[in-house]
Design an enzyme around this catalytic site. Structure first.
Site, PDB file in Angstrom:
ATOM      1  N   CYS A 121      26.201  50.988  35.490  1.00 32.70           N
ATOM      2  CA  CYS A 121      26.045  49.542  35.693  1.00 32.70           C
ATOM      3  C   CYS A 121      26.220  48.804  34.369  1.00 32.70           C
ATOM      4  CB  CYS A 121      24.662  49.250  36.284  1.00 32.70           C
ATOM      5  SG  CYS A 121      24.248  47.503  36.294  1.00 32.70           S
TER       6      CYS A 121
ATOM      7  N   CYS B 215      22.999  47.117  33.103  1.00 30.36           N
ATOM      8  CA  CYS B 215      22.035  48.104  32.598  1.00 30.36           C
ATOM      9  C   CYS B 215      22.443  48.555  31.196  1.00 30.36           C
ATOM     10  CB  CYS B 215      21.925  49.295  33.542  1.00 30.36           C
ATOM     11  SG  CYS B 215      20.904  48.982  35.016  1.00 30.36           S
TER      12      CYS B 215
ATOM     13  N   ASP C  34      27.483  34.232  28.674  1.00 28.46           N
ATOM     14  CA  ASP C  34      28.549  34.802  29.507  1.00 28.46           C
ATOM     15  C   ASP C  34      29.802  34.984  28.642  1.00 28.46           C
ATOM     16  OD1 ASP C  34      29.109  34.834  32.859  1.00 28.46           O
ATOM     17  OD2 ASP C  34      30.836  34.917  31.521  1.00 28.46           O
TER      18      ASP C  34
ATOM     19  N   ASN D  16      25.343  34.380  42.645  1.00 30.26           N
ATOM     20  CA  ASN D  16      26.423  34.788  43.537  1.00 30.26           C
ATOM     21  C   ASN D  16      25.996  36.094  44.195  1.00 30.26           C
ATOM     22  OD1 ASN D  16      28.063  32.640  42.659  1.00 30.26           O
ATOM     23  ND2 ASN D  16      28.810  33.830  40.928  1.00 30.26           N
TER      24      ASN D  16
ATOM     25  N   GLY E 205      31.084  35.767  45.778  1.00 29.51           N
ATOM     26  CA  GLY E 205      31.785  35.819  44.492  1.00 29.51           C
ATOM     27  C   GLY E 205      31.117  36.707  43.463  1.00 29.51           C
TER      28      GLY E 205
ATOM     29  N   HIS F  63      24.370  43.862  39.639  1.00 27.58           N
ATOM     30  CA  HIS F  63      23.026  43.907  39.068  1.00 27.58           C
ATOM     31  C   HIS F  63      22.588  42.446  39.091  1.00 27.58           C
ATOM     32  CE1 HIS F  63      20.109  45.445  35.757  1.00 27.58           C
ATOM     33  NE2 HIS F  63      19.805  44.166  35.996  1.00 27.58           N
TER      34      HIS F  63
ATOM     35  N   HIS G  42      21.624  38.757  38.804  1.00 34.16           N
ATOM     36  CA  HIS G  42      21.641  37.852  37.655  1.00 34.16           C
ATOM     37  C   HIS G  42      21.843  36.432  38.139  1.00 34.16           C
ATOM     38  CE1 HIS G  42      25.779  39.067  38.458  1.00 34.16           C
ATOM     39  NE2 HIS G  42      26.133  37.858  38.040  1.00 34.16           N
TER      40      HIS G  42
HETATM   41  P1  AMP Z   1      29.150  37.363  38.969  1.00 31.70           P
HETATM   42  O1  AMP Z   1      30.629  37.172  39.219  1.00 31.70           O
HETATM   43  O2  AMP Z   1      28.277  36.329  39.591  1.00 31.70           O
HETATM   44  O3  AMP Z   1      28.745  38.775  39.339  1.00 31.70           O
HETATM   45  O4  AMP Z   1      28.956  37.170  37.418  1.00 31.70           O
HETATM   46  C1  AMP Z   1      29.256  38.150  36.482  1.00 31.70           C
HETATM   47  C2  AMP Z   1      29.449  37.434  35.163  1.00 31.70           C
HETATM   48  O5  AMP Z   1      29.349  38.399  34.135  1.00 31.70           O
HETATM   49  C3  AMP Z   1      30.810  36.752  34.997  1.00 31.70           C
HETATM   50  O6  AMP Z   1      30.616  35.358  34.782  1.00 31.70           O
HETATM   51  C4  AMP Z   1      31.417  37.438  33.792  1.00 31.70           C
HETATM   52  O7  AMP Z   1      32.142  36.553  32.957  1.00 31.70           O
HETATM   53  C5  AMP Z   1      30.193  37.996  33.083  1.00 31.70           C
HETATM   54  N1  AMP Z   1      30.419  39.159  32.254  1.00 31.70           N
HETATM   55  C6  AMP Z   1      31.166  40.246  32.547  1.00 31.70           C
HETATM   56  N2  AMP Z   1      31.107  41.136  31.530  1.00 31.70           N
HETATM   57  C7  AMP Z   1      30.304  40.595  30.585  1.00 31.70           C
HETATM   58  C8  AMP Z   1      29.854  41.015  29.295  1.00 31.70           C
HETATM   59  N3  AMP Z   1      30.221  42.208  28.767  1.00 31.70           N
HETATM   60  N4  AMP Z   1      29.045  40.200  28.589  1.00 31.70           N
HETATM   61  C9  AMP Z   1      28.670  39.008  29.109  1.00 31.70           C
HETATM   62  N5  AMP Z   1      29.051  38.552  30.316  1.00 31.70           N
HETATM   63  C10 AMP Z   1      29.861  39.333  31.040  1.00 31.70           C
HETATM   64 ZN    ZN Z   2      21.959  47.614  36.504  1.00 29.13          ZN
END
Ligand code: AMP
Ligand code: ZN
Length: 116
Positions: A6, A9, A32, A89, A95, A100, A102
């Protein structure tokens, strides 16, 4: 519980580097990596829960803690007064791309409603 495949994680365990804004025993807030607004933070519980579909009564405290932290980080990021959005989301049609739980804290620009 850390789930080895994950992404979040791995971010929580510091195996993957991130831009940490806030951390305590139960929550992490990071920037982000692909911001959709001038302020775009992710508030992530340290326990692995895949999505809002999996939350249970025992998660009520952490869910409340997330909202309190969102309010505090919005204030500290300077977006409280003009307004901001706290988004979860959930699942494919919601989306969600990282499974995990958030919450996105978005602010710093006028946002539209409803989403497409
Ligand atoms: P979701 O699409 O709601 O699952 O959001 C996942 C978010 O994680 C997206 O806005 C991505 O830009 C962000 N994301 C993906 N990888 C990373 C990372 N390594 N560091 C910070 N944010 C990330
Ligand atoms: Zn996790």
């Amino acid at each position: 519980m850390i789930v080895s495949d994950c992404l979040f994680c791995k971010i929580i365990s510091k195996e993957i580097k991130s831009d940490i804004i806030y951390e305590d025993d139960s929550l992490l807030a990071i920037k982000d990596i692909n911001p959709a607004a001038p302020v775009h933070l992710l508030i992530i519980p340290k326990i692995h829960v895949a999505s809002l579909n999996e939350v249970a009564i025992g998660d009520v405290e952490i869910l409340g803690h997330i909202q309190l932290l969102a309010s505090r980080l919005a204030e500290e990021s300077g977006v409280s007064e003009r307004g901001y959005r706290l988004v979860n989301n959930c699942g494919e049609w919601g989306g969600q791309s990282v499974f995990h739980l958030h919450y996105h804290l978005l602010g710093g620009k006028q946002m539209g409603w409803p989403p497409e």
